[in-house]
Write a protein that holds these residues in place. Sequence first.
Motif: not given
Length: 525
Positions: A300-316
């Motif tokens: 859960w942590q890797v998907l939500i924080v590592g992919f979606f939050m980092a990739g779809q929020v922080v990176a943009p």
Amino acid sequence: MTLKRLILSVLTLFVAILVGGSLWSSFQEPQITNRLQLYQTNLLLHATAATEITGEVDGAALQKALLGESPLKTALEQYQAVRKAAEADLAKLEKRLATVDPAALGDSGPPPAASSRPIPSRTVDSQATRLTTALQQQRSLLDQLNLSIGILQAEQGDLTAAQQTWGKLAESAAAGSPAADTARTLTGLWNEPPRIVPDAEMQLQKGLEGWFRYTALDRLYSLQQRTEALNALRADEAAIAQGTLLKLALVGTVPVLGAIAGAGLLVFLVAQRLTQGKQSILALNGEVPWDVPWDWEIIWQVLIVGFFMAGQVVAPLIVGVLSPVLAAFGPRAKAVYAFTYYLLMAGSGLAVLYWSIRKWIPLPKDWFQYRGADRWPLWGLGGYLVALPLMIGVSLVNQHIWQGQGGSNPLLQIVLEEGDAVSLGLFLFTAAVAAPIFEETLFRGFLLPSLTRYVPVWGAIALSSLLFAVAHLSLSEVIPLTTLGMVLGVVYTRSRNLLAPILLHSLWNAITMIGLFVLGSGARL
């Protein structure tokens, strides 16, 4: 509930809203499929022109095989179908734009309905800007379609329909716009008697592309009795047509041959599975789960924080801050933007993955294996061939379901229209190297094996493939990408070597990008 789980729950709700909103937004956007068909049609028209110029029998046979008995009629029908879809998309965009707060558009129109939910001003501004840009692009597309449709009508002798098409365009387009000027130039060329405006050649060079530009210039030079210019133009078109045949083979014949080989391989694998059971290739490691030392909370942590939050929020957000710097690259800014964004997303995602599982290192057997001395090239290439017929079949069903809607990866349209070699190189590296390494490491290397702690291997393949598809945030691509993800999952679970799905993924993205480049370059000739 621990503080960590509470934070993850809040982030999950935020991600669900973000992903759901993106998928819903994509539902109202057109796919790129129709545009791809037109680009291929433009290549076919170049091949048709070669037959008219050279009179070669082989060219005539090719023309009949590719476009049928009436190639111009077929092309016209395709263009008219795309225009109909584009008009429907334009109406939807106008309807959506009408629901946005007029203040965000600098307009004094009526206020939104009382039932409308309040939207933060920044969101409204962003939405209004995006919709306005999309509206302008859609109108520009319709202008180009009408210019092309008029030429196809004129070339078939239906001058009345051509004049009506160009006349409506000249009236509806903004005064002094390039499309309106080009429409008036074309109207004069096919008028009886012809009327040639002083800057006709410049208007045709600027306002048209590909076969349509050559056809209009041929008409102009013939009317002006410029024999030398006409001969040079036709020689140029004949030379282009020779290269077009190779391009048609690349975007048409090669994938078909690959799909036939893939269908044969798929039949062989299924037959072997039915006859040899657990001794077959498909049964290899098919029921063997991974030894998973962590629980569902780490997944859960890797998907939500590592992919979606980092990739779809922080990176943009980071790329947005860097946008003034990236803009300095000029016409290559989009490619640099995509490259920078993907590196940030991959780097942050892999960092969260490492941080989450670091205490279990060294990991049990078969985790994150990149073995060079193995049969991974055969698994990767074989998986690609098997994926071809499956994806073609699924795409046909998918088109029937979505009817041209559901959105597409915006990178596809950018590559289709890109002509700069450096930009294309960056796009190709992003899609064929960075994306496969990161996505396969996360979805096949971590997620799929982790799920085998709770579900059978086949269930882990299906669930990880669905999440892989949803993560691309395009509704129309969910079914095809889930299918591709399942092929990738089968290849990985059987080979137990991440290099195999990385190769398959890389081949898929690279060949797609090359096909888009070939189609786009043909349309720009």
